[in-house]
Enzyme design. Structure first.
Site, PDB file in Angstrom:
ATOM      1  N   LYS A 298       0.987  -1.295   0.094  1.00  0.00           N
ATOM      2  CA  LYS A 298      -0.011  -0.130   0.010  1.00  0.00           C
ATOM      3  C   LYS A 298       0.834   1.226   0.062  1.00  0.00           C
ATOM      4  CE  LYS A 298      -4.042  -1.696   2.009  1.00  0.00           C
ATOM      5  NZ  LYS A 298      -5.189  -1.582   2.864  1.00  0.00           N
ATOM      6  N   GLY A 358      -1.770  -0.728  16.413  1.00  0.00           N
ATOM      7  CA  GLY A 358      -0.663  -0.950  14.817  1.00  0.00           C
ATOM      8  C   GLY A 358      -0.299   0.387  14.544  1.00  0.00           C
ATOM      9  N   GLY A 360       1.085   0.351  10.943  1.00  0.00           N
ATOM     10  CA  GLY A 360       1.335   0.288   9.556  1.00  0.00           C
ATOM     11  C   GLY A 360       0.482   0.878   8.647  1.00  0.00           C
ATOM     12  N   GLY A 465     -14.616  -6.741  10.601  1.00  0.00           N
ATOM     13  CA  GLY A 465     -13.710  -5.966   9.620  1.00  0.00           C
ATOM     14  C   GLY A 465     -14.329  -6.092   8.293  1.00  0.00           C
TER      15      GLY A 465
END
Length: 511
Positions: A298, A358, A360, A465
């Site tokens: 990404k 997280g 990222g 999710g």
């Protein structure tokens, strides 16, 4: 082309009874079928299956109008048959008498058989002379083609392991402009090329009914129902998702359901991409119109884009790429839309305090989205330096993990892959660290993660999710097509796939 169907079902099982059941399933979906006799346990099982095939006559497979290909590949050529070449030829001859029109004879056996013997035993059938390269693709395909063609077979087949899309394209070029050549790129990287081979209308693809017989094969059910490969032609628009790993992704189910619901001639494929440059160099050759980007590409994809929208640039991550008419690559970030839609249905964002676990690419997108929506954002990550950097960029605060037990949040968001299938027994956080009103896990496989289970036991509301996944995916679909996405159909396809997967997992656990 061999047979009237572009999809060749592969029937492979250890018993004659199982082979017959697979054959019946194959006949319901295609009219070109390969019978892998070498998968049968022994000569007796081969003879039993062929006797049944012959006995059914016009009332069985032969009467259906199907084209049957007999294969009894010996072990030295990557098959399973342990018998002699003479016995191999006897079985192939029996298969022809039982109703097979074609037989596949690998070059290892063909080169050791006198042409006169082959003609006597197999003269009534049409021959495919094949070569299989399971370790790596040969450098000189012209020599391989010449060797295979020397015995004047009715068709030749070359299957080769590919470690890149450029290698797979080189394999596919073998069949270009020839009606007597079958090119099969093998390996997980080459999986989408098996489907795209059908765009030219001359090649065809092997698809197992149950048991994969070569690396990178797509099941018959997926070929027919998910990718609608038998309908692919030169006008079919090509989209895909790139990542590593990619086998877990349900984006093909989501996006292809959208195309089918709207009657759009397009296909969406999974690309295992280890080398981003190799993929980008193949976009024009594959005539792709757009693609999704998932981990770990990404952020890295930005260097290959010609431009991207302001939001994606500020986040520093792209999950959607559109290929413009001039071939230029333009990037977007629809994960931003996904997280907002997923959370706004459950809580007001402005003024809320949200912890993101997280640091990222996914975490970065969520942090920017929530911060712009007016939430107070906290970042906690295994690497404190990354958490601090992200918090500074998004206007939030870095929070050490040791403080989670004493802090309270309106929501906690897991933005790590911990707990994703197949490692579903893991949770990124402990139950005592979940001091919040709502837990949102960005993972959608499984639907209910270990983290969500821990939260539910404490009476905490949970959000799957899947909500974010569907929202970001429908936004991608609309960017590419310019139409309103059929969200209901797309959501149903993903839910059905998840339920099937959960059923298989329960079956394995109880076995």
């Amino acid at each position: 082309m061999i047979g009237e169907s572009k999809i060749c079902a592969v029937v492979a099982a250890e018993s004659a009874a199982a082979m017959w059941r697979q054959l019946k399933r194959a006949l319901a979906q295609t009219r070109t079928i390969e019978l892998r006799l070498d998968w049968l346990a022994n000569d007796g099982e081969i003879e039993r299956f062929l006797s049944r095939l012959a006995a059914k006559g016009r009332g069985g497979a032969r009467g259906s109008g199907a084209t049957l290909i007999a294969t009894c590949r010996r072990r030295e050529a990557g098959g399973r048959y342990r018998g002699t070449i003479a016995k191999q030829l006897v079985h192939l001859g029996a298969a022809l008498r039982a109703g097979c029109e074609w037989y596949d004879l690998e070059i290892e056996s063909a080169s050791r058989c006198p042409a006169e013997l082959v003609d006597v035993l197999l003269g009534e059938g049409r021959q495919i002379c094949s070569a299989h390269f399971f370790q790596s693709a040969p450098k000189d395909f012209k020599r391989v083609v010449a060797t295979l063609s020397s015995g004047r077979p009715d068709a030749i087949k070359i299957a080769a392991q590919c470690e890149s899309l450029s290698e797979a394209r080189r394999v596919m070029a073998i069949a270009r402009g020839r009606r007597d050549a079958i090119a099969v790129p093998m390996g997980d990287v080459a999986l989408p090329m098996r489907v795209l081979a059908l765009r030219e209308g001359r090649n065809f693809v092997y698809a197992p009914v149950e048991n994969a017989t070569a690396p990178g094969q797509v099941s018959l059910d997926e070929m027919v129902n998910l990718y609608r490969a038998d309908r692919i032609n030169r006008r079919t628009r090509v989209y895909g998702v790139i990542g590593n790993p990619i086998g877990h992704s349900l984006s093909p189910q989501l996006q292809n359901a959208g195309f089918q619901a709207r009657g759009i001639d397009a296909v969406y494929l999974p690309f295992l991409v280890r080398d981003l440059k190799d993929f980008c160099n193949s976009i024009a050759a594959l005539r792709m119109k757009g693609f999704s980007v998932t981990l770990p590409h990404k952020e890295a994809i930005l260097r290959y884009l010609d431009d991207c929208d302001e939001l994606a640039a500020s986040i520093g991550a792209v999950n959607t790429v559109s290929v413009r008419a001039n071939g230029k690559l333009f990037g977007y970030n629809t994960d931003y839309v996904g997280v907002l839609r997923a959370l706004e249905r459950h809580m007001p964002l402005r003024g809320s305090r949200v912890l993101i676990f997280g640091a990222g690419g996914v975490a970065r997108t969520i942090a920017f989205a929530l911060s712009r929506a007016g939430a107070s954002v906290g970042i906690c990550a295994r690497r404190s330096a990354r958490a601090t950097a992200l918090a500074r960029a998004a206007g939030g605060e870095a929070i050490a993990r040791k403080h989670l037990r004493s802090e309270f949040f309106d929501a906690i968001v897991n933005a790590t892959p911990v707990g994703m299938y197949p490692a579903i027994e893991h949770s990124p956080l402990e139950a005592r660290e979940l001091n919040c009103r709502l837990v949102f896990d960005t993972i959608y496989r499984p639907r209910v993660t270990r983290l969500m289970q821990l939260a539910a036991r404490r009476g905490i509301e949970t959000v799957s999710g899947m909500e974010m996944f569907v929202a970001q995916g429908t936004a991608q679909w609309e960017i590419w097509t310019g139409q309103r996405a059929p969200e209901k159909a797309m959501r149903a396809a993903v839910l059905a796939a998840l339920k099937r997967e959960e059923k298989r997992q329960r079956g394995r656990r109880s076995a």
